[in-house]
Design an enzyme around this catalytic site. Structure first.
Site, PDB file in Angstrom:
ATOM      1  N   ASP A  69       0.874  -1.162   0.000  1.00  0.00           N
ATOM      2  CA  ASP A  69       0.000   0.000   0.000  1.00  0.00           C
ATOM      3  C   ASP A  69       0.909   1.209   0.000  1.00  0.00           C
ATOM      4  O   ASP A  69       1.899   1.253   0.720  1.00  0.00           O
ATOM      5  CB  ASP A  69      -0.919   0.013   1.218  1.00  0.00           C
ATOM      6  CG  ASP A  69      -2.078   0.976   1.006  1.00  0.00           C
ATOM      7  OD1 ASP A  69      -2.696   0.944  -0.075  1.00  0.00           O
ATOM      8  OD2 ASP A  69      -2.363   1.783   1.911  1.00  0.00           O
ATOM      9  N   SER A  70       0.582   2.163  -0.858  1.00  0.00           N
ATOM     10  CA  SER A  70       1.510   3.274  -1.016  1.00  0.00           C
ATOM     11  C   SER A  70       0.740   4.569  -1.196  1.00  0.00           C
ATOM     12  O   SER A  70      -0.471   4.569  -1.430  1.00  0.00           O
ATOM     13  CB  SER A  70       2.411   3.023  -2.221  1.00  0.00           C
ATOM     14  OG  SER A  70       1.651   2.605  -3.332  1.00  0.00           O
ATOM     15  N   GLY A 160       0.983   6.940 -12.139  1.00  0.00           N
ATOM     16  CA  GLY A 160       0.533   7.752 -10.998  1.00  0.00           C
ATOM     17  C   GLY A 160       1.141   9.148 -10.997  1.00  0.00           C
ATOM     18  O   GLY A 160       1.137   9.867 -11.996  1.00  0.00           O
ATOM     19  N   HIS A 187      10.333   4.213  -3.180  1.00  0.00           N
ATOM     20  CA  HIS A 187       9.760   3.681  -1.943  1.00  0.00           C
ATOM     21  C   HIS A 187       9.519   2.174  -2.071  1.00  0.00           C
ATOM     22  O   HIS A 187       9.840   1.403  -1.183  1.00  0.00           O
ATOM     23  CB  HIS A 187       8.462   4.437  -1.659  1.00  0.00           C
ATOM     24  CG  HIS A 187       7.537   4.541  -2.843  1.00  0.00           C
ATOM     25  ND1 HIS A 187       7.975   4.859  -4.114  1.00  0.00           N
ATOM     26  CD2 HIS A 187       6.202   4.318  -2.976  1.00  0.00           C
ATOM     27  CE1 HIS A 187       6.960   4.860  -4.953  1.00  0.00           C
ATOM     28  NE2 HIS A 187       5.870   4.521  -4.277  1.00  0.00           N
ATOM     29  N   ARG A 188       8.987   1.741  -3.206  1.00  0.00           N
ATOM     30  CA  ARG A 188       8.672   0.315  -3.383  1.00  0.00           C
ATOM     31  C   ARG A 188       9.963  -0.495  -3.485  1.00  0.00           C
ATOM     32  O   ARG A 188      10.085  -1.570  -2.904  1.00  0.00           O
ATOM     33  CB  ARG A 188       7.800   0.134  -4.634  1.00  0.00           C
ATOM     34  CG  ARG A 188       7.018  -1.161  -4.644  1.00  0.00           C
ATOM     35  CD  ARG A 188       5.923  -1.157  -5.713  1.00  0.00           C
ATOM     36  NE  ARG A 188       4.946  -0.114  -5.457  1.00  0.00           N
ATOM     37  CZ  ARG A 188       4.881   1.028  -6.110  1.00  0.00           C
ATOM     38  NH1 ARG A 188       5.685   1.286  -7.098  1.00  0.00           N
ATOM     39  NH2 ARG A 188       3.969   1.916  -5.772  1.00  0.00           N
TER      40      ARG A 188
HETATM   41  P1  IMP Z   1      -2.481   1.876  -3.669  1.00  0.00           P
HETATM   42  O1  IMP Z   1      -1.164   1.567  -3.021  1.00  0.00           O
HETATM   43  O2  IMP Z   1      -2.844   0.847  -4.672  1.00  0.00           O
HETATM   44  O3  IMP Z   1      -3.538   2.196  -2.677  1.00  0.00           O
HETATM   45  O4  IMP Z   1      -2.287   3.173  -4.558  1.00  0.00           O
HETATM   46  C1  IMP Z   1      -1.565   4.261  -4.169  1.00  0.00           C
HETATM   47  C2  IMP Z   1      -1.599   5.365  -5.203  1.00  0.00           C
HETATM   48  O5  IMP Z   1      -0.436   6.152  -4.924  1.00  0.00           O
HETATM   49  C3  IMP Z   1      -1.456   4.915  -6.667  1.00  0.00           C
HETATM   50  O6  IMP Z   1      -2.658   4.777  -7.302  1.00  0.00           O
HETATM   51  C4  IMP Z   1      -0.677   6.073  -7.261  1.00  0.00           C
HETATM   52  O7  IMP Z   1      -1.536   7.106  -7.605  1.00  0.00           O
HETATM   53  C5  IMP Z   1       0.190   6.532  -6.094  1.00  0.00           C
HETATM   54  N1  IMP Z   1       1.501   5.868  -6.193  1.00  0.00           N
HETATM   55  C6  IMP Z   1       1.961   4.821  -5.478  1.00  0.00           C
HETATM   56  N2  IMP Z   1       3.186   4.460  -5.859  1.00  0.00           N
HETATM   57  C7  IMP Z   1       3.509   5.289  -6.870  1.00  0.00           C
HETATM   58  C8  IMP Z   1       4.672   5.393  -7.691  1.00  0.00           C
HETATM   59  O8  IMP Z   1       5.648   4.635  -7.613  1.00  0.00           O
HETATM   60  N3  IMP Z   1       4.621   6.359  -8.611  1.00  0.00           N
HETATM   61  C9  IMP Z   1       3.577   7.219  -8.765  1.00  0.00           C
HETATM   62  N4  IMP Z   1       2.481   7.145  -8.031  1.00  0.00           N
HETATM   63  C10 IMP Z   1       2.443   6.188  -7.084  1.00  0.00           C
END
Ligand code: IMP
Length: 201
Positions: A69-70, A160, A187-188
Site C-alpha cells: 500500500d503506497s 501515478g 519507496h517500493r
Molecule cells: P495503492 O497503493 O494501490 O492504494 O495506490 C496508491 C496510489 O499512490 C497509486 O494509485 C498512485 O496514484 C500513487 N503511487 C503509489 N506508488 C507510486 C509510484 O511509484 N509512482 C507514482 N504514483 C504512485
C-alpha cells in the site's frame, strides 16, 4: 522456481514488482488467479492495508503473497493525499479523464491554492509491503522516497504521480528515470530490498 503472488491489479505496480524481484521468483498478479479479488482498503495505515491485501491473496491462492500500500505525502498539504492517493481526485475527475491524470491535476490545483512557494513543495512517496505465507506470521516492511513536486509534468515512464515528483539528486522526475534507477530509489524498491534482506538466510 518459487511462485509468489502480488496482490495488485495495477499494471504499473505489477511491472515494477516483476523487475524488482529476483529472476528465480515467478511473479503472478491477481489477473493470473481467477476469482481472487482485492479486499477493501479499510485500514487506517499503509501497513494495515498492505497486510489486508497480502493475507487475502495468500488465503485465496495458498501461495506466498506480497501486498503493498503506497501513497504520496505532500508537506504543504498536511501530508495529503497520503493513504487516499489512489482515489484523491474522485470528486474533481472529468468525464473520461484517466484517474492518474485527474489526480495530478488536482494536486497542482491544491498546491497553487495552498500559497506555498514552489521550492517548498516537499513530498515523499511511502510504501508498506506485507509478506504473507499461509500458516506463518505476516511481516511488514517500509520504504520512502523524498522529492519535490514540480509545477509542470515531465517524463512519460512510470505511473501515478511519477511525472510530478522530482528527485533532486538526479534532477529528474520519477517518470524521467529509467526503470532500474527508479527501482533503486523508489519507496517500493526500498521496501522490497528490506524484505529480500530479511528473507536471506
Ligand atoms: P495503492 O497503493 O494501490 O492504494 O495506490 C496508491 C496510489 O499512490 C497509486 O494509485 C498512485 O496514484 C500513487 N503511487 C503509489 N506508488 C507510486 C509510484 O511509484 N509512482 C507514482 N504514483 C504512485
Amino acid at each position: 522456481m518459487m511462485r509468489i503472488v502480488v496482490a495488485t491489479s495495477n499494471k504499473g505496480k505489477l511491472r515494477e514488482f516483476v523487475e524488482l524481484l529476483p529472476p528465480e521468483m515467478r511473479v503472478e498478479g491477481l489477473d493470473a488467479h481467477e476469482g481472487v479479488t482485492l479486499p477493501e482498503e479499510t485500514g487506517t495505515t499503509y501497513e494495515q492495508n498492505a497486510v489486508l491485501k497480502a493475507e487475502a491473496a495468500a488465503k485465496a491462492t495458498g501461495l506466498p503473497s506480497l501486498g503493498d500500500d503506497s501513497g504520496l505525502e505532500v508537506a504543504p498539504l498536511g501530508n495529503r493525499p497520503g493513504l487516499y492517493s489512489a482515489r484523491y481526485a474522485d470528486d474533481t475527475r472529468l468525464p473520461g479523464e484517466p484517474q492518474d491524470v485527474a489526480n495530478r491535476r488536482k494536486l497542482l490545483v491544491e498546491l497553487r491554492r495552498s500559497g506555498a512557494p514552489e521550492q517548498e513543495w516537499h513530498a515523499k512517496f511511502v510504501c508498506a509491503l506485507a509478506y504473507a505465507v499461509p500458516g506463518q506470521a505476516t511481516r511488514v516492511f517500509r520504504g520512502e522516497a523524498a522529492g519535490i513536486v514540480i509545477a509542470k509534468e515531465r517524463g512519460t515512464n512510470g505511473f501515478g504521480y511519477d511525472p510530478l515528483l522530482l528527485l533532486p539528486e538526479y534532477g529528474k522526475t520519477f517518470a524521467e528515470l529509467d526503470d532500474r534507477t527508479k527501482n533503486r530509489n523508489s519507496h517500493r524498491g526500498k521496501a522490497v530490498a528490506a524484505w529480500l534482506a530479511a528473507l536471506a538466510p
